[in-house]
Design a protein around this motif. Structure first.
Motif, PDB file in Angstrom:
ATOM      1  N   PRO A   9      49.433 -41.005-118.455  1.00 55.17           N
ATOM      2  CA  PRO A   9      49.204 -39.660-118.972  1.00 55.17           C
ATOM      3  C   PRO A   9      48.334 -38.861-117.999  1.00 55.17           C
ATOM      4  N   ALA A  10      48.636 -37.583-117.851  1.00 56.02           N
ATOM      5  CA  ALA A  10      47.880 -36.753-116.912  1.00 56.02           C
ATOM      6  C   ALA A  10      46.409 -36.686-117.281  1.00 56.02           C
ATOM      7  N   TRP A  11      46.113 -36.733-118.585  1.00 55.97           N
ATOM      8  CA  TRP A  11      44.711 -36.615-118.980  1.00 55.97           C
ATOM      9  C   TRP A  11      43.881 -37.807-118.509  1.00 55.97           C
ATOM     10  N   GLU A  12      44.504 -38.987-118.346  1.00 57.04           N
ATOM     11  CA  GLU A  12      43.759 -40.145-117.846  1.00 57.04           C
ATOM     12  C   GLU A  12      43.273 -39.896-116.426  1.00 57.04           C
ATOM     13  N   ALA A  13      44.171 -39.383-115.591  1.00 57.84           N
ATOM     14  CA  ALA A  13      43.786 -39.075-114.212  1.00 57.84           C
ATOM     15  C   ALA A  13      42.725 -37.983-114.180  1.00 57.84           C
ATOM     16  N   ALA A  14      42.844 -36.986-115.067  1.00 59.45           N
ATOM     17  CA  ALA A  14      41.854 -35.910-115.116  1.00 59.45           C
ATOM     18  C   ALA A  14      40.480 -36.440-115.523  1.00 59.45           C
ATOM     19  N   LEU A  15      40.440 -37.362-116.475  1.00 60.77           N
ATOM     20  CA  LEU A  15      39.156 -37.930-116.903  1.00 60.77           C
ATOM     21  C   LEU A  15      38.509 -38.726-115.774  1.00 60.77           C
ATOM     22  N   GLN A  16      39.300 -39.450-115.007  1.00 55.02           N
ATOM     23  CA  GLN A  16      38.755 -40.216-113.881  1.00 55.02           C
ATOM     24  C   GLN A  16      38.120 -39.292-112.851  1.00 55.02           C
ATOM     25  N   VAL A  17      38.760 -38.168-112.585  1.00 55.63           N
ATOM     26  CA  VAL A  17      38.207 -37.215-111.628  1.00 55.63           C
ATOM     27  C   VAL A  17      36.950 -36.559-112.185  1.00 55.63           C
TER      28      VAL A  17
ATOM     29  N   LEU B 269      45.821 -31.516-129.614  1.00 55.15           N
ATOM     30  CA  LEU B 269      45.178 -32.128-128.454  1.00 55.15           C
ATOM     31  C   LEU B 269      45.248 -33.641-128.584  1.00 55.15           C
ATOM     32  N   PRO B 270      45.481 -34.367-127.484  1.00 54.77           N
ATOM     33  CA  PRO B 270      45.551 -35.828-127.567  1.00 54.77           C
ATOM     34  C   PRO B 270      44.225 -36.427-128.047  1.00 54.77           C
ATOM     35  N   GLN B 271      44.297 -37.223-129.087  1.00 55.97           N
ATOM     36  CA  GLN B 271      43.096 -37.844-129.626  1.00 55.97           C
ATOM     37  C   GLN B 271      42.416 -38.723-128.577  1.00 55.97           C
ATOM     38  N   ALA B 272      43.208 -39.419-127.766  1.00 58.29           N
ATOM     39  CA  ALA B 272      42.629 -40.298-126.737  1.00 58.29           C
ATOM     40  C   ALA B 272      41.873 -39.498-125.681  1.00 58.29           C
ATOM     41  N   LEU B 273      42.337 -38.297-125.371  1.00 64.21           N
ATOM     42  CA  LEU B 273      41.616 -37.432-124.431  1.00 64.21           C
ATOM     43  C   LEU B 273      40.260 -37.041-125.011  1.00 64.21           C
ATOM     44  N   LEU B 274      40.231 -36.664-126.281  1.00 62.06           N
ATOM     45  CA  LEU B 274      38.973 -36.283-126.916  1.00 62.06           C
ATOM     46  C   LEU B 274      38.000 -37.464-126.964  1.00 62.06           C
ATOM     47  N   GLN B 275      38.519 -38.644-127.251  1.00 61.13           N
ATOM     48  CA  GLN B 275      37.662 -39.831-127.267  1.00 61.13           C
ATOM     49  C   GLN B 275      37.139 -40.148-125.871  1.00 61.13           C
ATOM     50  N   GLY B 276      37.996 -39.956-124.867  1.00 56.92           N
ATOM     51  CA  GLY B 276      37.556 -40.182-123.494  1.00 56.92           C
ATOM     52  C   GLY B 276      36.455 -39.226-123.076  1.00 56.92           C
ATOM     53  N   LEU B 277      36.548 -37.966-123.493  1.00 55.03           N
ATOM     54  CA  LEU B 277      35.502 -36.989-123.190  1.00 55.03           C
ATOM     55  C   LEU B 277      34.190 -37.352-123.888  1.00 55.03           C
ATOM     56  N   GLN B 278      34.287 -37.831-125.115  1.00 58.38           N
ATOM     57  CA  GLN B 278      33.081 -38.258-125.822  1.00 58.38           C
ATOM     58  C   GLN B 278      32.417 -39.438-125.113  1.00 58.38           C
ATOM     59  N   ALA B 279      33.223 -40.383-124.633  1.00 62.45           N
ATOM     60  CA  ALA B 279      32.678 -41.534-123.915  1.00 62.45           C
ATOM     61  C   ALA B 279      32.023 -41.104-122.608  1.00 62.45           C
TER      62      ALA B 279
ATOM     63  N   LEU C 245      25.230 -36.619-121.955  1.00 55.06           N
ATOM     64  CA  LEU C 245      25.568 -35.224-122.217  1.00 55.06           C
ATOM     65  C   LEU C 245      25.988 -35.067-123.666  1.00 55.06           C
ATOM     66  N   ARG C 246      25.546 -33.975-124.265  1.00 52.77           N
ATOM     67  CA  ARG C 246      26.018 -33.648-125.618  1.00 52.77           C
ATOM     68  C   ARG C 246      27.296 -32.834-125.480  1.00 52.77           C
ATOM     69  N   LEU C 247      28.390 -33.375-125.989  1.00 60.89           N
ATOM     70  CA  LEU C 247      29.680 -32.685-125.898  1.00 60.89           C
ATOM     71  C   LEU C 247      29.658 -31.516-126.877  1.00 60.89           C
ATOM     72  N   ARG C 248      29.444 -30.338-126.327  1.00 56.58           N
ATOM     73  CA  ARG C 248      29.258 -29.143-127.144  1.00 56.58           C
ATOM     74  C   ARG C 248      30.569 -28.625-127.716  1.00 56.58           C
ATOM     75  N   SER C 249      31.626 -28.600-126.913  1.00 56.79           N
ATOM     76  CA  SER C 249      32.916 -28.111-127.394  1.00 56.79           C
ATOM     77  C   SER C 249      34.031 -28.546-126.447  1.00 56.79           C
ATOM     78  N   VAL C 250      35.226 -28.700-127.010  1.00 57.45           N
ATOM     79  CA  VAL C 250      36.451 -28.933-126.240  1.00 57.45           C
ATOM     80  C   VAL C 250      37.439 -27.880-126.716  1.00 57.45           C
ATOM     81  N   GLN C 251      37.872 -27.030-125.814  1.00 58.35           N
ATOM     82  CA  GLN C 251      38.659 -25.872-126.211  1.00 58.35           C
ATOM     83  C   GLN C 251      39.797 -25.621-125.232  1.00 58.35           C
ATOM     84  N   PRO C 252      41.005 -25.377-125.746  1.00 59.55           N
ATOM     85  CA  PRO C 252      42.074 -24.953-124.837  1.00 59.55           C
ATOM     86  C   PRO C 252      41.664 -23.675-124.111  1.00 59.55           C
TER      87      PRO C 252
END
Length: 264
Positions: free
Chosen positions: A47-55, A133-143, A150-157
């Motif tokens: 998934p593209a979001w996995e590569a984005a999270l790694q970067v 939004l992919p749930q796994a992407l949101l969980q990855g951002l929280q991790a 960091l306090r994850l303040r918001s995730v927004q398109p």
């Protein structure tokens, strides 16, 4: 010189997850600073979001981010959009969520069990814009946030951030709001005071391709051409289109930086 915990807490970061790259900006003491960006690639099985999270993790480590707040803006590549018509039969939030999922599944012909759906607040009787939004992407951002304190303040398109920032410039009446991200565009059509259409698709970064997309969408409107508003943060030049240019940022070589500055 070391920073105090209070100094770290006052740091605010904004990550832009673009279609092909990730950028990071910072606010501190009313100062805006672009920290840089990196491209990412992924194979067909990833998934593209996995590569984005790694970067993003690499960018946070490179700038020794340890504490503060994090806001995340997501390209349309990582989001799905759907128009959810009004239904008098809906009387509970759980029913509304199920109804929205059914609308998505009908549009995309696949279940969205692992996606989180958020609906725009609208008055009774009006259709809503739904975002998935992919749930796994949101969980990855929280991790990532936990790892960097960091306090994850918001995730927004990015669509929603850009529309909210530009909405004060929109006049009364019917309109087409066009967000031209690099390599992808999203269009919102409003008529009669309600949303009528939301469309997201790949689009070449040229005036001709964007004009054709706008014209096809306006054909759905069927009557007099609505006023067209265009936000094109990733374009190095001003598009030569019959549209009102919105939130035009200063010229930036990095399209992710332009997106960040447009809504900062």
């Amino acid at each position: 010189m070391s920073h105090s915990l209070r100094d770290h807490a006052s740091q605010k970061y904004c990550a832009v997850l673009g279609a092909e790259g990730v950028g990071l900006g910072r606010w501190h003491a009313n100062q805006h600073q672009w920290l840089g960006s990196r491209e990412f690639t992924c194979d067909a099985a990833q998934p593209a979001w996995e590569a984005a999270l790694q970067v993003l993790a690499a960018l946070l480590a490179e700038h020794t981010v340890r504490g503060g707040q994090l806001q995340v803006l997501l390209s349309a590549r990582f989001s799905r959009f759907c128009l959810v018509p009004w239904s008098d039969a809906i009387s509970h939030p759980r029913e509304l969520d199920a109804y929205a999922r059914a609308c998505f599944e009908n549009l995309y012909a696949q279940p969205l069990d692992d996606w989180r759906i958020v609906l725009s607040p609208e008055p009774a009787g009006a259709a809503r814009i739904a975002t998935a939004l992919p749930q796994a992407l949101l969980q990855g951002l929280q991790a990532l946030g936990r790892d960097s304190h960091l306090r994850l303040r918001s995730v927004q398109p990015y669509l929603m951030a850009a529309y909210n920032r530009c909405s004060a410039q929109l006049q009364q009446g019917d309109f087409l709001f066009v967000l031209a991200e690099p390599r992808r565009s999203v269009l919102l059509l409003a008529a009669g005071g309600a949303w009528q259409q939301v469309l997201a698709q790949g689009c070449a970064d040229s005036d001709q391709a964007l004009q054709a997309l706008i014209e096809r969408t306006c054909e759905l409107y069927g009557e007099q051409m609505p006023r067209v508003y265009l936000h094109a943060p990733g374009r190095g030049d001003v598009p030569q289109l019959a549209a009102v240019q919105l939130c035009q940022p200063a010229s930036e070589a990095d399209p992710l930086c332009a997106m960040w500055r447009a809504v900062a």
